[in-house]
Scaffold this motif. Structure first.
Motif, mmCIF file in Angstrom:
data_model
loop_
_atom_site.group_PDB
_atom_site.id
_atom_site.type_symbol
_atom_site.label_atom_id
_atom_site.label_comp_id
_atom_site.label_asym_id
_atom_site.label_seq_id
_atom_site.Cartn_x
_atom_site.Cartn_y
_atom_site.Cartn_z
ATOM 1 N N LEU A 121 0.319 8.049 -6.089
ATOM 2 C CA LEU A 121 1.518 8.756 -6.533
ATOM 3 C C LEU A 121 1.241 9.452 -7.912
ATOM 4 C CD1 LEU A 121 4.269 10.105 -5.871
ATOM 5 C CD2 LEU A 121 5.225 7.948 -6.523
ATOM 6 N N THR B 4 5.393 8.098 -11.996
ATOM 7 C CA THR B 4 6.033 7.856 -10.841
ATOM 8 C C THR B 4 7.583 7.446 -10.843
ATOM 9 O OG1 THR B 4 5.537 5.419 -10.988
ATOM 10 C CG2 THR B 4 3.744 6.752 -10.246
ATOM 11 N N GLY C 242 7.623 3.657 -8.982
ATOM 12 C CA GLY C 242 6.546 3.181 -9.066
ATOM 13 C C GLY C 242 6.443 1.992 -10.116
#
Length: 454
Positions: A183, A279, A283
């Protein structure tokens, strides 16, 4: 109720928690190569490795950072592979193998205790980071001691089941980290071209090649030394090659490359801001939980080292499962009360002490082969050698001289200097003073039977 459990089930439970900590891993204890590989990758695909890549990228152009990563990894890969194959052949953990690879009974006990103290320290540090990350995601309104206690005990519970527990957590944490990296990479490339990221100047203060290579080797040295702890479960040298080379390529080189690129893209060496910018909170959450994998390895290797220490010094066959509980609670306690913050300086000192151990073990096992006959004969019977040295003065001299070079010599690549000097001192010293080792070195005979197995 314990009396109603069949003996075979008791033995099965004991083996699961003890994980062959004081014996060879038998043929039936070996595992498929991919399981060991996943654990190895899990040790690299982690926050600390990503932080290293970001630090390199912040202070170096892209290709310089790649050269530093490649040099540092290659320097240690040779020793890591050699120790991994030795562990696979003998089915022994690092600290137990060291007993017949240069250090003898007393030396292996010291090696085990040194490793164990260091790894418990890192366990406490990682647990503190883990807990602080969770608290920050939840708005900072939760008591640190409570969260650190919970996270420490959860990791301890997973390590209680030995290599199977490591494999289980790897199967969760590695994919989670890969999702975050994927990502972050996608979002990074949306705002920058790959050509621009590769060709741009380093955003921070310049980092020398020597310092960068030292950082890479320093980050990898512990993993290189504990290669036998994991690879003793492999079937052959080919499996060890796949684990060490593929694990290093994906983890060390792969994660470092992405860390370098992201440091260039964001203009920062602070990993959490980089992850958050690319992210978001999702994340950060996945990265925090993926760090559990590193702490699994810290605690697992520490328990093997403690088991070897008590065996060699006190002749106690303590069960690794029991040691796991005590060590996990100790590491958790240190992180909760904050003493672990004062422990980092001592851990940095131990970082200079570790490389000579790897060099001495490698030279003794593969070059001098001083105990290979005993190991070969006992391996054929599925047992440990009956005799071993108590210690050899040359080992202590090589260890001290190598460590001193790490402390006081500032030129060149520090970790490489330590490896080369300690290896040379040990090799030359043994050639001069060990012409008749069985007559000139104190030895001990293993007890015929241990009755106090915990």
């Amino acid at each position: 109720m314990a009396a109603n459990v069949p003996v075979s089930e008791k033995e099965k439970m004991s083996t699961m928690t003890d994980d062959y900590s004081l014996s060879r891993v038998p043929a039936e204890g070996k595992t498929p190569m991919w399981k060991v590989l996943m654990v190895q990758i899990g040790g690299f695909v982690a926050l600390s490795q990503f932080m290293l890549g970001a630090e390199l990228g912040y202070g170096m152009p892209f290709w310089d950072a790649i050269i530093a990563t490649t040099l540092g990894s290659t320097l240690l890969e040779f020793i890591a592979f050699g120790l991994g194959v030795a562990g696979q052949r003998e089915g022994l953990s690092t600290s137990l193998l060291s007993k017949w690879a240069g250090f003898g009974t007393l030396g292996s006990a010291i090696v085990g205790l040194t490793f164990a103290i260091s790894l418990i320290g890192w366990f406490g540090i990682q647990n503190s980071i883990f807990a602080q990350g969770i608290i920050s995601l939840l708005g900072g309104h939760i008591n640190f001691a409570l969260v650190a206690t919970i996270t420490g005990l959860v990791v301890t519970a997973s390590v209680l089941f030995g290599f199977k527990g490591l494999s289980w957590t790897s199967n969760i944490s590695v994919p989670a980290f890969i999702i975050v990296i994927g990502l972050a990479t996608y979002n990074m490339l949306k705002g920058h071209t790959m050509t621009a990221l590769i060709t741009m100047a380093a955003p921070g203060t310049a980092l020398t090649m020597s310092a960068a290579v030292t950082m890479v080797t320093g980050n990898f040295i512990i993993g290189a030394i504990i290669m036998p702890d994991l690879n003793r479960f492999n079937h052959n040298a080919k499996d060890v090659f796949m684990v060490s080379v593929v694990g290093t390529l994906i983890g060390e080189l792969g994660v470092n490359v992405l860390g370098v690129l992201m440091a260039h893209a964001v203009g920062s060496q602070q990993i959490m801001p980089i992850i958050y910018q690319l992210t978001g909170g999702f994340g950060i959450l996945l990265v925090i939980f993926s760090s559990v994998k590193v702490n699994d390895l810290n605690l697992y290797s520490a328990t093997l080292d403690f088991a070897n220490f008590f065996k060699q010094v006190f002749h106690w066959n303590l069960n690794r499962g029991m040691i796991t509980i005590v060590a996990g609670v100790l590491g958790t306690f240190l992180s909760v009360i904050g003493l672990i913050d004062q422990f980092s300086g001592f851990l940095n000192i131990l970082g200079v002490v570790f490389p000579p151990i790897a060099s001495i073990m490698f030279i003794d096992y593969w070059v001098l082969k001083r105990s290979r006959k005993q190991l070969d004969e006992s391996r054929a019977k599925g047992e440990l050698p009956e005799k071993s040295e108590v210690f050899h003065p040359v080992t202590i001299v090589a260890w001290v001289v190598g460590s001193a070079v790490g402390f006081f010599v500032n030129w060149g690549i520090s970790s490489l200097n330590v490896l080369v000097v300690s290896g040379l001192v040990y090799f030359i010293g043994m050639k001069i003073f060990d012409k008749q080792p069985q007559e000139t070195v104190i030895t001990e005979t293993a007890p015929e039977k241990e009755e106090d197995d915990a």
